[in-house]
Design a protein around this motif. Structure first.
Motif, PDB file in Angstrom:
ATOM      1  N   ALA A 213     -27.988  19.170 -59.777  1.00  0.00           N
ATOM      2  CA  ALA A 213     -28.984  20.233 -59.957  1.00  0.00           C
ATOM      3  C   ALA A 213     -29.690  20.096 -61.301  1.00  0.00           C
ATOM      4  CB  ALA A 213     -28.308  21.593 -59.840  1.00  0.00           C
ATOM      5  N   GLU A 214     -28.958  19.786 -62.338  1.00  0.00           N
ATOM      6  CA  GLU A 214     -29.556  19.630 -63.662  1.00  0.00           C
ATOM      7  C   GLU A 214     -30.557  18.484 -63.675  1.00  0.00           C
ATOM      8  OE1 GLU A 214     -26.224  19.098 -66.193  1.00  0.00           O
ATOM      9  OE2 GLU A 214     -25.748  21.246 -66.334  1.00  0.00           O
ATOM     10  N   GLN A 215     -30.205  17.391 -63.032  1.00  0.00           N
ATOM     11  CA  GLN A 215     -31.116  16.234 -62.999  1.00  0.00           C
ATOM     12  C   GLN A 215     -32.383  16.549 -62.218  1.00  0.00           C
ATOM     13  OE1 GLN A 215     -28.525  13.154 -61.416  1.00  0.00           O
ATOM     14  NE2 GLN A 215     -28.213  12.304 -63.465  1.00  0.00           N
ATOM     15  N   VAL A 216     -32.213  17.253 -61.094  1.00  0.00           N
ATOM     16  CA  VAL A 216     -33.380  17.602 -60.279  1.00  0.00           C
ATOM     17  C   VAL A 216     -34.316  18.535 -61.051  1.00  0.00           C
ATOM     18  CG1 VAL A 216     -34.148  18.832 -58.209  1.00  0.00           C
ATOM     19  CG2 VAL A 216     -32.238  17.240 -58.072  1.00  0.00           C
ATOM     20  N   LEU A 217     -33.762  19.508 -61.736  1.00  0.00           N
ATOM     21  CA  LEU A 217     -34.592  20.429 -62.510  1.00  0.00           C
ATOM     22  C   LEU A 217     -35.320  19.713 -63.645  1.00  0.00           C
ATOM     23  CD1 LEU A 217     -32.228  23.540 -62.718  1.00  0.00           C
ATOM     24  CD2 LEU A 217     -34.294  23.277 -61.327  1.00  0.00           C
TER      25      LEU A 217
ATOM     26  N   PHE B 208     -41.964  24.029 -56.919  1.00  0.00           N
ATOM     27  CA  PHE B 208     -40.824  23.250 -56.426  1.00  0.00           C
ATOM     28  C   PHE B 208     -39.634  23.426 -57.364  1.00  0.00           C
ATOM     29  CE2 PHE B 208     -38.298  19.401 -55.969  1.00  0.00           C
ATOM     30  CZ  PHE B 208     -38.183  19.294 -54.592  1.00  0.00           C
ATOM     31  N   HIS B 209     -39.874  23.352 -58.643  1.00  0.00           N
ATOM     32  CA  HIS B 209     -38.822  23.535 -59.652  1.00  0.00           C
ATOM     33  C   HIS B 209     -38.231  24.936 -59.559  1.00  0.00           C
ATOM     34  CE1 HIS B 209     -37.439  24.890 -63.631  1.00  0.00           C
ATOM     35  NE2 HIS B 209     -37.039  23.647 -63.829  1.00  0.00           N
ATOM     36  N   ASP B 210     -39.103  25.950 -59.473  1.00  0.00           N
ATOM     37  CA  ASP B 210     -38.627  27.340 -59.451  1.00  0.00           C
ATOM     38  C   ASP B 210     -37.831  27.637 -58.190  1.00  0.00           C
ATOM     39  OD1 ASP B 210     -39.969  27.575 -61.831  1.00  0.00           O
ATOM     40  OD2 ASP B 210     -41.741  28.541 -60.951  1.00  0.00           O
ATOM     41  N   GLU B 211     -38.284  27.118 -57.048  1.00  0.00           N
ATOM     42  CA  GLU B 211     -37.580  27.343 -55.785  1.00  0.00           C
ATOM     43  C   GLU B 211     -36.199  26.680 -55.802  1.00  0.00           C
ATOM     44  OE1 GLU B 211     -36.934  28.707 -51.867  1.00  0.00           O
ATOM     45  OE2 GLU B 211     -38.385  29.286 -53.424  1.00  0.00           O
ATOM     46  N   PHE B 212     -36.136  25.474 -56.299  1.00  0.00           N
ATOM     47  CA  PHE B 212     -34.843  24.783 -56.383  1.00  0.00           C
ATOM     48  C   PHE B 212     -33.901  25.524 -57.330  1.00  0.00           C
ATOM     49  CE2 PHE B 212     -31.780  21.748 -57.926  1.00  0.00           C
ATOM     50  CZ  PHE B 212     -31.429  21.015 -56.787  1.00  0.00           C
TER      51      PHE B 212
ATOM     52  N   ARG C 203     -33.822  28.693 -57.972  1.00  0.00           N
ATOM     53  CA  ARG C 203     -33.328  29.918 -57.335  1.00  0.00           C
ATOM     54  C   ARG C 203     -32.249  29.623 -56.285  1.00  0.00           C
ATOM     55  NH1 ARG C 203     -38.908  31.424 -57.580  1.00  0.00           N
ATOM     56  NH2 ARG C 203     -39.189  30.625 -55.452  1.00  0.00           N
ATOM     57  N   ARG C 204     -32.317  28.444 -55.688  1.00  0.00           N
ATOM     58  CA  ARG C 204     -31.402  28.136 -54.578  1.00  0.00           C
ATOM     59  C   ARG C 204     -30.341  27.112 -54.966  1.00  0.00           C
ATOM     60  NH1 ARG C 204     -34.628  27.232 -49.091  1.00  0.00           N
ATOM     61  NH2 ARG C 204     -32.457  27.407 -48.407  1.00  0.00           N
ATOM     62  N   GLN C 205     -29.997  27.046 -56.216  1.00  0.00           N
ATOM     63  CA  GLN C 205     -28.990  26.090 -56.668  1.00  0.00           C
ATOM     64  C   GLN C 205     -27.663  26.260 -55.949  1.00  0.00           C
ATOM     65  OE1 GLN C 205     -28.343  24.811 -60.782  1.00  0.00           O
ATOM     66  NE2 GLN C 205     -30.118  26.041 -61.371  1.00  0.00           N
ATOM     67  N   SER C 206     -27.231  27.503 -55.783  1.00  0.00           N
ATOM     68  CA  SER C 206     -25.937  27.746 -55.139  1.00  0.00           C
ATOM     69  C   SER C 206     -25.944  27.282 -53.681  1.00  0.00           C
ATOM     70  CB  SER C 206     -25.568  29.234 -55.208  1.00  0.00           C
ATOM     71  OG  SER C 206     -26.586  30.028 -54.601  1.00  0.00           O
ATOM     72  N   ASP C 207     -27.059  27.487 -52.990  1.00  0.00           N
ATOM     73  CA  ASP C 207     -27.156  27.036 -51.592  1.00  0.00           C
ATOM     74  C   ASP C 207     -27.123  25.508 -51.522  1.00  0.00           C
ATOM     75  OD1 ASP C 207     -27.391  29.676 -50.859  1.00  0.00           O
ATOM     76  OD2 ASP C 207     -29.585  29.622 -50.791  1.00  0.00           O
ATOM     77  N   VAL C 208     -27.806  24.867 -52.448  1.00  0.00           N
ATOM     78  CA  VAL C 208     -27.828  23.403 -52.471  1.00  0.00           C
ATOM     79  C   VAL C 208     -26.443  22.861 -52.775  1.00  0.00           C
ATOM     80  CG1 VAL C 208     -28.742  21.388 -53.678  1.00  0.00           C
ATOM     81  CG2 VAL C 208     -30.255  23.295 -53.130  1.00  0.00           C
ATOM     82  N   ALA C 209     -25.735  23.493 -53.712  1.00  0.00           N
ATOM     83  CA  ALA C 209     -24.390  23.045 -54.073  1.00  0.00           C
ATOM     84  C   ALA C 209     -23.454  23.165 -52.867  1.00  0.00           C
ATOM     85  CB  ALA C 209     -23.863  23.855 -55.250  1.00  0.00           C
ATOM     86  N   SER C 210     -23.554  24.252 -52.128  1.00  0.00           N
ATOM     87  CA  SER C 210     -22.703  24.432 -50.944  1.00  0.00           C
ATOM     88  C   SER C 210     -23.005  23.378 -49.892  1.00  0.00           C
ATOM     89  CB  SER C 210     -22.910  25.838 -50.358  1.00  0.00           C
ATOM     90  OG  SER C 210     -22.571  26.837 -51.288  1.00  0.00           O
ATOM     91  N   LEU C 211     -24.281  23.087 -49.721  1.00  0.00           N
ATOM     92  CA  LEU C 211     -24.673  22.081 -48.732  1.00  0.00           C
ATOM     93  C   LEU C 211     -24.152  20.706 -49.109  1.00  0.00           C
ATOM     94  CD1 LEU C 211     -26.317  21.418 -46.180  1.00  0.00           C
ATOM     95  CD2 LEU C 211     -28.308  21.085 -47.664  1.00  0.00           C
TER      96      LEU C 211
END
Length: 208
Positions: A106-110, A117-121, A123-131
């Protein structure tokens, strides 16, 4: 007392002035005046030297124009190279996945994204981590080819990137897909790269 005038003798009246003589005199006077205004050392330069001087000045201006065009072209090439390199690096980061390093991902993507795109990612860091945590395993990505499709303005370019993803063992058994292949995939991305903070970042990405 009276004065007799002999009619046979013409009085000496002033003769008429020849306008052509006056005109010529004025012309010569004006020419002399103009010549006096030109420095004497310049009046001594032969006419052919003026032609050579003019040609030299023209050559200098032409050379200066060529140099300016070369500089502008070089800057454009450097800018193209910068945006392509940024797109290749960002594609590799977006497609490289490690379920055990979701926060680092997540840190690298941000770091390589901007705008919505940055703001949406973010906000959804926890969802991405779970996935990612429920994924089959590590995936390593490498950008193979990249090229600019178009510049939409001076700060935004559309870049097409072809990347390859493959499972990475890192001491763990590679998870094979059900189709019997080695899991290598080719992915094509359409990435919108926008200048931000002196570098180009991803503001939108679409799989094509």
């Amino acid at each position: 007392m009276s004065i007799d005038v002999d009619p046979s003798i013409d009085p000496e009246w002033p003769s008429e002035v020849d306008e052509s003589d006056v005109s010529d005199g004025q012309t010569e006077s004006g020419r002399s005046s103009r010549l006096r205004r030109i420095p004497s050392r310049l009046r001594r330069i032969p006419p052919r030297w003026w032609a050579v001087l003019g040609a030299s000045v023209l050559a200098v201006l032409l050379a200066a124009s060529i140099v300016v065009l070369h500089v502008l072209h070089t800057r454009a090439l450097d800018r193209d190279r910068q945006v392509i390199d940024s797109a290749r690096s960002a594609a590799a980061i977006l497609l490289t996945v490690d379920p055990a390093e979701t926060r680092r991902y997540a840190e690298q993507v941000l770091t390589v994204t901007t705008g919505e795109f940055h703001d949406e990612f973010d906000r959804r860091q926890s969802d991405v981590a779970s996935l990612l945590a429920t994924g089959a395993g590590m995936t390593q990505a490498q950008a193979l080819e990249a090229g600019i499709s178009e510049w939409t303005d001076g700060a935004t370019a559309i870049v097409l990137v072809t990347a390859r993803t493959s499972p990475e063992s890192d001491g763990v058994a590679v998870v094979r897909p059900d189709d019997g292949t080695d899991g290598t995939r080719t992915v094509r991305l359409r990435m919108t790269m926008t200048e931000s903070g002196g570098t180009f970042k991803v503001s939108q990405v679409v799989i094509v």
